[in-house]
Motif scaffolding. Structure first.
Motif, mmCIF file in Angstrom:
data_model
loop_
_atom_site.group_PDB
_atom_site.id
_atom_site.type_symbol
_atom_site.label_atom_id
_atom_site.label_comp_id
_atom_site.label_asym_id
_atom_site.label_seq_id
_atom_site.Cartn_x
_atom_site.Cartn_y
_atom_site.Cartn_z
ATOM 1 N N VAL A 167 0.858 -1.177 0.000
ATOM 2 C CA VAL A 167 0.000 0.000 0.000
ATOM 3 C C VAL A 167 0.899 1.232 0.000
ATOM 4 C CG1 VAL A 167 -1.859 1.204 1.226
ATOM 5 C CG2 VAL A 167 -1.642 -1.291 1.422
ATOM 6 N N SER A 168 0.895 1.976 -1.092
ATOM 7 C CA SER A 168 1.656 3.232 -1.117
ATOM 8 C C SER A 168 0.685 4.343 -0.759
ATOM 9 C CB SER A 168 2.240 3.488 -2.503
ATOM 10 O OG SER A 168 2.983 2.363 -2.923
ATOM 11 N N GLY A 169 0.925 4.965 0.359
ATOM 12 C CA GLY A 169 -0.015 5.972 0.840
ATOM 13 C C GLY A 169 -0.192 7.106 -0.151
ATOM 14 N N VAL A 170 -1.427 7.547 -0.339
ATOM 15 C CA VAL A 170 -1.703 8.690 -1.217
ATOM 16 C C VAL A 170 -2.281 9.831 -0.374
ATOM 17 C CG1 VAL A 170 -2.083 7.332 -3.312
ATOM 18 C CG2 VAL A 170 -4.007 7.764 -1.766
ATOM 19 N N GLY A 171 -2.229 11.028 -0.911
ATOM 20 C CA GLY A 171 -2.709 12.202 -0.174
ATOM 21 C C GLY A 171 -4.216 12.275 -0.093
ATOM 22 N N LYS A 172 -4.887 11.746 -1.125
ATOM 23 C CA LYS A 172 -6.356 11.747 -1.058
ATOM 24 C C LYS A 172 -6.959 10.607 -1.862
ATOM 25 C CE LYS A 172 -7.178 14.968 -4.847
ATOM 26 N NZ LYS A 172 -7.747 16.232 -5.263
ATOM 27 N N LEU A 173 -8.167 10.213 -1.458
ATOM 28 C CA LEU A 173 -8.953 9.244 -2.213
ATOM 29 C C LEU A 173 -10.036 10.025 -2.959
ATOM 30 C CD1 LEU A 173 -9.359 6.406 0.467
ATOM 31 C CD2 LEU A 173 -7.860 6.381 -1.546
ATOM 32 N N ILE A 174 -10.479 9.469 -4.086
ATOM 33 C CA ILE A 174 -11.473 10.164 -4.912
ATOM 34 C C ILE A 174 -12.687 9.264 -5.100
ATOM 35 C CG2 ILE A 174 -11.857 11.298 -7.144
ATOM 36 C CD1 ILE A 174 -8.742 11.562 -7.281
ATOM 37 N N ALA A 175 -13.861 9.840 -4.882
ATOM 38 C CA ALA A 175 -15.104 9.077 -4.958
ATOM 39 C C ALA A 175 -15.256 8.392 -6.313
ATOM 40 C CB ALA A 175 -16.292 10.010 -4.707
ATOM 41 N N ALA A 176 -15.938 7.227 -6.299
ATOM 42 C CA ALA A 176 -16.196 6.484 -7.537
ATOM 43 C C ALA A 176 -17.353 5.531 -7.277
ATOM 44 C CB ALA A 176 -14.951 5.697 -7.936
ATOM 45 N N PRO A 177 -18.006 5.042 -8.315
ATOM 46 C CA PRO A 177 -18.976 3.963 -8.113
ATOM 47 C C PRO A 177 -18.208 2.673 -7.837
ATOM 48 C CG PRO A 177 -19.158 4.931 -10.332
ATOM 49 C CD PRO A 177 -17.904 5.454 -9.723
ATOM 50 N N VAL A 178 -18.562 1.969 -6.783
ATOM 51 C CA VAL A 178 -17.861 0.728 -6.443
ATOM 52 C C VAL A 178 -18.867 -0.346 -6.057
ATOM 53 C CG1 VAL A 178 -15.637 1.726 -5.740
ATOM 54 C CG2 VAL A 178 -17.512 1.561 -4.080
ATOM 55 N N MET A 179 -18.363 -1.569 -5.961
ATOM 56 C CA MET A 179 -19.211 -2.735 -5.726
ATOM 57 C C MET A 179 -18.839 -3.394 -4.404
ATOM 58 S SD MET A 179 -21.291 -4.367 -7.909
ATOM 59 C CE MET A 179 -20.662 -4.632 -9.571
ATOM 60 N N ALA A 180 -19.814 -3.576 -3.532
ATOM 61 C CA ALA A 180 -19.564 -4.314 -2.296
ATOM 62 C C ALA A 180 -19.432 -5.794 -2.624
ATOM 63 C CB ALA A 180 -20.717 -4.092 -1.321
ATOM 64 N N SER A 181 -18.539 -6.505 -1.932
ATOM 65 C CA SER A 181 -18.413 -7.953 -2.174
ATOM 66 C C SER A 181 -18.670 -8.696 -0.871
ATOM 67 C CB SER A 181 -17.063 -8.277 -2.774
ATOM 68 O OG SER A 181 -16.021 -7.696 -2.034
ATOM 69 N N ASP A 182 -17.624 -9.141 -0.160
ATOM 70 C CA ASP A 182 -17.937 -9.729 1.153
ATOM 71 C C ASP A 182 -18.121 -8.597 2.157
ATOM 72 O OD1 ASP A 182 -15.731 -9.979 3.520
ATOM 73 O OD2 ASP A 182 -14.721 -9.775 1.591
ATOM 74 N N LEU A 183 -18.615 -8.928 3.342
ATOM 75 C CA LEU A 183 -19.059 -7.832 4.195
ATOM 76 C C LEU A 183 -17.943 -6.946 4.705
ATOM 77 C CD1 LEU A 183 -19.803 -8.676 7.780
ATOM 78 C CD2 LEU A 183 -19.688 -10.582 6.245
ATOM 79 N N ARG A 184 -16.764 -7.517 4.977
ATOM 80 C CA ARG A 184 -15.673 -6.674 5.490
ATOM 81 C C ARG A 184 -15.089 -5.820 4.369
ATOM 82 N NH1 ARG A 184 -17.753 -7.401 10.369
ATOM 83 N NH2 ARG A 184 -17.902 -9.615 10.811
ATOM 84 N N ALA A 185 -14.994 -6.383 3.162
ATOM 85 C CA ALA A 185 -14.542 -5.601 2.019
ATOM 86 C C ALA A 185 -15.476 -4.409 1.822
ATOM 87 C CB ALA A 185 -14.526 -6.473 0.767
ATOM 88 N N SER A 186 -16.766 -4.639 2.037
ATOM 89 C CA SER A 186 -17.751 -3.574 1.864
ATOM 90 C C SER A 186 -17.572 -2.497 2.923
ATOM 91 C CB SER A 186 -19.159 -4.142 1.967
ATOM 92 O OG SER A 186 -19.250 -5.349 1.274
ATOM 93 N N ALA A 187 -17.261 -2.910 4.130
ATOM 94 C CA ALA A 187 -17.030 -1.934 5.201
ATOM 95 C C ALA A 187 -15.831 -1.068 4.852
ATOM 96 C CB ALA A 187 -16.805 -2.657 6.526
#
Ligand code: EPZ
Length: 424
Positions: free
Chosen positions: A360-380
């Motif tokens: 994991v290379s840390g980034v300064g910000k995340l950007i919103a996008a449409p995404v898909m929940a899969s298993d419950l922890r991945a979704s969290a």
């Protein structure tokens, strides 16, 4: 199945009090334990989740009467077990259904449970469950996709090693432990799972009249008894939900009072959070989690308890995606549990998967996008990322989140989240 979606507006800063619910993964085997003792058992504090509902259906299907009282407690009347069969239609929706096998076998001397099928987090065999039960004297065969277990001459205590290639097994330990309570003679389980959910199950079983010692250790000693009484038991708080809320406070640089949480169950998680710059103070029946800086990087290896839990791996990947520096996350329990990697990458996380590790290379910000929940922890993990990301994230297939987190939007919105649920 309702195909709800979440719209999550970010970034937000969470602040206020959230209360942790009772543990899903402790509730499920305890509900199975009701089968061991004819009569009415009462489980207090179980969360209102679809997995709990499906397990209730499983119990109803075998002949129990299951009810939710207005105070939220679940009553299970197991006076009559009509058919000791865990049907495919129910078990395929929830693997945890497998933990009915041990109790049914002990109660009825015979049980059939559908062999669990595929799972979003990878291949999950049940060979150790079956080995353990056969060492208690059951004959086990596979027929039409069902595990058929027969203990015609009764279960007998034995010395059983339950370790596997990835360490101990949580539900395997639950299955063998429950069956052993009613076996003739003494059973010793070596390499038992030490997860707090197993400890809680063992305490519940002892409250029913079982004789289990070594609780919380990898060596459980069970003196078989002739019969057990129904339980009236309050389940422990959900440590994974608590850890998810802690990560939510950290990723939003917020401050949350996480109520109804036992820090002692979360030492690996607390230690990791502190090492990356998050402060955590015990407070009455919970803790205060605060973070005012960009978190530092960290290396995480998931392990059986008391190590870092696999059920928080995805959520911490979301958190470390925004860290200063590079982190390595190694999954040692479910080597393929990385469904969230591709989705987090859509939100501009910088992740590189290498076998069962992710850099994991840390980034300064995340950007919103449409995404898909899969298993419950991945979704969290996606919910956490969305809280911190710029813009509106849309999460599809929210029913995965609903399996493990009760109405998460109604619990995070009062502390500053902007989550709306829409029916698709
Ligand atoms: C429980 O699953 C939890 N489920 C999981 O939580 C959790 O991720 C897991 O324990 C690990 O902590 C419930 O409690 C309902 P295991 P379980 O048997 O018991 C291997 C969630 O998100 N193994 O401890 O099924 C297995 O493949 C869920 O709430 C065998 O090889 O997990 C894995 O590598 C997902 N043979 C390791 O052992 C077996 O017979 C540990 O699995 C059994 C397991």
């Amino acid at each position: 199945m309702a195909m709800d979606i979440f719209r999550i507006e970010g970034p937000v800063r969470l602040s206020g009090t959230v209360a942790v619910n009772g543990s899903k993964n402790a509730s499920l085997p305890i509900m199975a334990a009701a089968v061991l003792a004819p009569g009415v058992s009462v489980l207090k504090g179980a969360p209102q989740l679809s997995d709990i509902f499906v397990f209730s259906q499983l119990l109803t299907d075998i002949g129990c009467k299951v009810n939710r009282r207005p105070d939220g407690s679940i009553t299970i009347d197991s006076t009559i077990i009509e058919k000791p069969v865990g049907e495919y239609d129910i078990v395929r929706r929830m693997r945890a259904g497998i933990c009915i096998l041990g109790p049914l076998l002990a109660r009825r001397g015979k049980a059939e449970v559908s062999m669990p099928g595929g799972c979003a987090i990878g291949y999950r065999p049940v060979d150790i469950h079956l080995r353990g039960l056969s060492e208690l004297g059951a004959q086990i065969r596979l027929e039409n996709g069902y595990i058929v277990a027969d203990a015609g001459r009764g279960l007998r205590g034995n010395e059983i090693f339950l370790g596997g290639p990835f360490g101990s097994t949580v539900l395997g330990t639950a299955n063998v432990l429950m069956a052993a309570t009613l076996a003739k003679g003494t059973t010793v389980i070596e390499s038992a799972a030490c997860e707090p959910e197993i400890t809680d199950l063992a305490h519940c079983l002892n409250s029913m009249g079982a004789k289990i010692s070594g609780i919380g250790s990898p060596r459980l000693v069970i003196e078989g008894v002739n019969k057990l009484q129904p339980f009236n038991y309050r389940v422990i708080p959900d440590r994974i939900e608590a850890g998810t809320f802690m990560a939510a406070a950290a990723i939003t640089k917020g401050c949350l009072h996480v109520n109804n949480c036992r820090l002692a169950d979360l030492m690996a998680v607390v230690d990791k959070l502190r090492s990356i710059g998050v402060t955590i103070e015990a407070e009455n029946s919970g803790c205060i989690v605060a973070c005012s800086v960009r978190v530092h990087s960290a290396d995480i290896t998931t392990q059986p308890y008391p190590g870092f839990p696999t059920d928080l791996q995805a959520q911490f990947m979301a958190l470390l995606a925004l860290a200063e520096g590079n982190s390595i996350i190694i999954e040692k329990i479910f080597p393929d549990r990385f469904m969230h990697v591709a989705e987090l990458s859509r939100m501009a996380a910088n992740l590189r998967k290498e076998g069962s590790a992710v850099i994991v290379s840390g980034v300064g910000k995340l950007i919103a996008a449409p995404v898909m929940a899969s298993d419950l922890r991945a979704s969290a993990a996606l919910v956490l990322a969305a809280l911190a990301a710029e813009g509106e994230t849309v999460i599809n297939r929210v029913y995965h989140i609903d399996r493990g987190y009760e109405k998460i939007e109604q619990r995070l919105n009062p502390v500053g989240a902007k989550i709306t649920r829409e029916s698709d």
